[in-house]
Motif scaffolding. Structure first.
Motif, short mmCIF file in Angstrom:
data_model
loop_
_atom_site.label_atom_id
_atom_site.label_comp_id
_atom_site.label_asym_id
_atom_site.label_seq_id
_atom_site.Cartn_x
_atom_site.Cartn_y
_atom_site.Cartn_z
N UNK A 30 47.54 46.59 41.11
CA UNK A 30 46.95 45.50 40.30
C UNK A 30 46.85 44.18 41.33
N UNK A 31 47.93 44.05 42.31
CA UNK A 31 47.86 42.96 43.22
C UNK A 31 46.68 43.07 44.30
N UNK A 32 46.07 44.18 44.31
CA UNK A 32 45.01 44.22 45.16
C UNK A 32 43.56 44.22 44.49
N UNK A 40 61.97 50.81 38.71
CA UNK A 40 61.74 50.02 39.85
C UNK A 40 61.83 50.83 41.22
N UNK A 41 62.58 52.00 41.05
CA UNK A 41 62.58 52.86 42.27
C UNK A 41 61.36 53.55 42.76
N UNK A 42 60.55 53.62 41.73
CA UNK A 42 59.31 54.61 42.03
C UNK A 42 58.38 53.63 42.62
N UNK A 43 57.84 54.10 43.69
CA UNK A 43 56.87 53.02 44.38
C UNK A 43 55.47 53.73 44.28
N UNK A 44 55.24 54.76 43.62
CA UNK A 44 53.72 55.35 43.55
C UNK A 44 53.30 54.91 42.09
N UNK A 90 36.37 52.61 53.56
CA UNK A 90 37.82 53.68 53.31
C UNK A 90 37.88 53.77 51.92
N UNK A 91 38.20 55.00 51.68
CA UNK A 91 38.68 55.51 50.18
C UNK A 91 40.36 55.77 50.43
N UNK A 92 41.39 55.49 49.83
CA UNK A 92 42.58 55.58 50.04
C UNK A 92 43.47 55.91 48.71
N UNK A 93 44.21 56.84 48.70
CA UNK A 93 45.16 57.16 47.72
C UNK A 93 46.12 56.76 47.93
N UNK A 94 47.05 55.37 47.78
CA UNK A 94 47.93 54.81 48.47
C UNK A 94 49.26 55.45 47.90
N UNK A 95 50.11 55.85 49.05
CA UNK A 95 51.26 56.37 48.99
C UNK A 95 52.59 55.29 48.22
N UNK A 96 52.27 54.04 48.37
CA UNK A 96 53.16 53.19 47.88
C UNK A 96 52.50 52.05 47.04
N UNK A 97 52.89 51.74 46.12
CA UNK A 97 52.19 50.38 45.44
C UNK A 97 52.95 49.14 45.86
N UNK A 98 53.97 49.12 46.46
CA UNK A 98 54.69 47.91 46.87
C UNK A 98 54.75 47.64 48.32
N UNK A 99 54.21 48.53 49.12
CA UNK A 99 54.16 48.11 50.58
C UNK A 99 52.53 48.06 50.93
#
Length: 361
Positions: free
Chosen positions: A159-161, A206-210, A128-137
């Motif tokens: 970075x955590x992945x 901190x409110x911005x998750x992308x 899979x190739x994913x453009x993740x919508x959230x970096x913290x979920x």
């Protein structure tokens, strides 16, 4: 009334084996592209398959070989020219490597993203190739990584992945564009993004998750801080996630008493709506409103005035992330790789010099 012909029964591997005079196992190896057979046997089986008009059962083949020959791709908004161009790069590489692409659109919604990934896994995609919508979920992405199925990230690093990732330097790009506006005398600036918060108001990074959006806002605010322009919540517009919402925001905030004199748009769809609203309000671009956008969409070079853009190598991002994934599918098992591509600020006619510079904030 003439009756429709009965459906022609599907040709099976056993049919091909009988026609070629080989065992079913041998025919399956040739048709499935695995195992070792002689050139002569392979030619006999392929000739029989062609004569019988054999069509492989992809599900059965995937269960036999463990491979479907398909790559799943999940992007935020396929209507956005950025993603459509990136997907074109992905499909070019995938096709050359013998893979098909199954595309899903998340709409930048985390629940839709999770559903799309579940669906693609059920279809037995090889990677899979994913453009993740959230970096913290990212628990669903962690689960995918642990499953052993290759995963690569497009445009948004996490970075955590520890997975292969392809991005541009979003922070530097936004900072450079904002500096250009400031150097032209602008002090009332706005950055506009589709990203949103429950309150539809920007308060803190901190409110911005992308990830890419957060990096761009960082660059925008950093350039403002360096120029001693006080940060203001209204300088970051959130929620421009549709034509209607972008239009509403622009109509509300481009009117007096203190509208921005310059806008940095996070994508070309947002910029196009702002361009149109400015015209409706009787604002001249660039004299009343200067405009810069991320992504060199086709329309930006043919409007009057043409629009200054941050040119991202979007097709190259797509080809690069697909090449990383294909290398994993072919057996590469080294450390995760992160490719960061530079951007280019293309100056056109949509940025004016404020003379004298703005003094009111």
């Amino acid at each position: 009334m003439e009756q429709p012909p009965f459906a022609k029964p599907s040709v099976t591997v056993a049919d091909v084996a009988r026609a070629a005079g080989v065992s079913k196992a041998t025919a399956a190896r040739v048709l499935g592209g695995y195992g070792i057979v002689s050139d002569a046997v392979r030619e006999k089986v392929l000739a029989a398959a062609k004569a019988l008009d054999y069509r492989p059962n992809e599900l059965a083949r995937s269960m036999t070989t463990g491979r479907s020959g398909a790559i799943g791709v999940v992007v935020g908004d396929i209507e956005n020219p950025f993603f459509s161009s990136a997907v074109r790069g992905i499909t070019d590489v995938a096709r050359a490597a013998g893979y098909t692409v199954i595309l899903a659109n998340s709409g930048e919604d985390i629940a839709a993203e999770k559903d799309a990934i579940r669906t693609l896994i059920a279809k037995r995609v090889d990677g899979l190739i994913v453009a993740p919508s959230r970096s913290r979920e990212i628990d669903h992405l962690r689960d995918l990584q642990r499953s052993g199925r290759p995963l690569a990230l497009l445009d948004r690093a996490i970075p955590e992945l520890a997975v292969d990732t392809v991005t541009v330097d979003d922070r530097e790009a936004a900072e450079a564009a904002t500096r250009l506006l400031i150097e032209h005398g602008h002090r009332r600036l706005a950055y506009v993004t589709a990203c949103d918060t429950p309150e539809h108001t920007y308060r803190d990074l901190a409110d911005i998750h992308t990830a890419s959006v957060r990096h761009r806002i960082e660059g925008f605010l950093s350039a403002c801080e360096a120029a001693r322009i006080p940060p203001a919540g209204r300088s970051v517009w959130l929620g421009a996630n549709s034509r209607q919402e972008t239009r509403r925001l622009a109509m509300e905030r481009l009117k007096p008493p203190q509208p921005p004199t310059a806008v940095l748009a996070s994508d070309s769809l947002i910029a196009l709506e702002i361009f149109k609203v400015a015209r409706e309000l009787g604002l001249s671009i660039p004299d009343d409103l200067s405009l810069i956008t991320f992504h060199d969409a086709d329309w930006t070079s043919v409007t009057s005035p043409s629009v200054t853009v941050i040119d991202q190598p979007v097709h190259q991002l797509g080809t690069a992330v697909a090449e990383l994934l294909v290398s994993r599918l072919k057996g590469y098992n080294g450390a995760a790789r992160h490719m960061v591509f530079p951007t280019r600020l293309v100056a056109r006619a949509s940025v004016a010099i404020r003379n004298p510079p703005d003094t009111s904030i």
